[in-house]
Enzyme design. Structure first.
Site, mmCIF file in Angstrom:
data_model
loop_
_atom_site.group_PDB
_atom_site.id
_atom_site.type_symbol
_atom_site.label_atom_id
_atom_site.label_comp_id
_atom_site.label_asym_id
_atom_site.label_seq_id
_atom_site.Cartn_x
_atom_site.Cartn_y
_atom_site.Cartn_z
ATOM 1 N N HIS A 116 0.766 -1.446 -0.087
ATOM 2 C CA HIS A 116 -0.114 -0.031 -0.018
ATOM 3 C C HIS A 116 0.983 1.342 -0.027
ATOM 4 C CE1 HIS A 116 0.713 0.953 4.187
ATOM 5 N NE2 HIS A 116 0.761 -0.328 4.575
ATOM 6 N N CYS B 174 3.278 -4.820 6.585
ATOM 7 C CA CYS B 174 2.988 -4.541 5.216
ATOM 8 C C CYS B 174 4.149 -3.658 4.701
ATOM 9 C CB CYS B 174 1.732 -3.459 5.334
ATOM 10 S SG CYS B 174 0.065 -4.371 5.501
#
Length: 261
Positions: free
Chosen positions: A221, A237
């Site tokens: 992301h 992440c």
């Protein structure tokens, strides 16, 4: 979707002669048929999504092996087996996080495909029967590679590198899990904060069971602070620059992602 940035019992008695026997090792692969699963049995099987834990799913025997690029999509609910001709362990649904389910194939036998699964534990796999027309097969020419030591993501298409970016990865306490996984879904938040898009992977944090109310799914992301790139600062992440996110958003679901240390 929210993401994280035995006993020694005696052997059982032999089954009666009328019970279906498992295929013998000498059975040709093309002759191995799936064990029949009734609707009632299917209803009791776990659904292989990012929210599930599949305790009976076999692990990936080559977690750092190169995937072929073949990806499959179940046209309907598809039973997942522990091995060709073996017992069922889960059901693969036709959608994941409101996107079509596409998963990579890591091993094939005539009429069968071993696939990576999106559920816990990480590196879960299973076998689906492909000989009945229940799946659609395609090929992704793309590859995504994340080098945790270098904190860098590289994107390839047909073997040619099309992009390379410094990225932020997990800390020592919340590391980004290594091994091969895949692009599971593309999620656009209704009210974006730090990223307009989350590309969920078929992997989860090994340090966190939940994050922001979700199952701690690892994702690629965006991130607004460029100072984070090239550092170990995330909850697991992979935070990527805007240009990388735009390029990754065009990569087909099911595309293999290799994360190395």
């Amino acid at each position: 979707m929210s993401s994280s940035c035995g006993t020694d019992d005696p052997p059982p008695a032999a089954p009666p002669a009328t019970s279906p026997a498992a295929p013998s090792p000498a059975t040709p692969p093309e002759k191995i048929k799936p064990a029949p699963v009734s609707p009632a049995q299917m209803a009791k099987l776990p659904i292989a999504t990012t929210y599930a834990t599949l305790r009976r799913a076999p692990r990936d025997p080559r977690p750092f092996g190169t995937a072929s690029g073949i990806i499959v999509h179940p046209k309907g609910k598809q039973v997942i087996y522990s091995r060709p001709g073996g017992p069922p362990v889960a059901v693969l649904p036709p959608t994941q996080l409101e996107d079509p389910t596409w998963v990579p194939v890591v091993q094939t036998l005539p009429g069968w495909a071993r696939i990576l699964l999106p559920s816990r534990p990480n590196r879960s796999t299973g076998w689906i029967h492909t000989g009945d027309g229940g799946v659609r097969t395609a090929r992704s020419t793309h590859r995504v590679r994340v080098d945790l030591a270098a904190r860098r993501l590289r994107l390839f298409d047909a073997g040619r590198r099309t992009g390379s970016w410094a990225v932020a990865v997990g800390t020592d306490r919340t590391p980004t899990p290594a091994g091969r996984t895949f692009l599971l879904a593309s999620v656009s938040p209704e009210h974006p904060t730090y990223s307009p898009l989350f590309l969920a992977l078929g992997a989860h944090s090994g340090a966190l069971r939940t994050f922001a109310g979700g199952p701690a799914t690892i994702a690629l992301h965006g991130w607004p602070d460029r100072a984070a790139f090239g550092r170990e600062v995330s909850y697991g992440c992979v935070r990527v620059p805007a240009a990388a996110l735009r390029a990754l958003s065009r990569v087909p679901l099911g595309t293999p992602v290799m994360i190395t240390r």
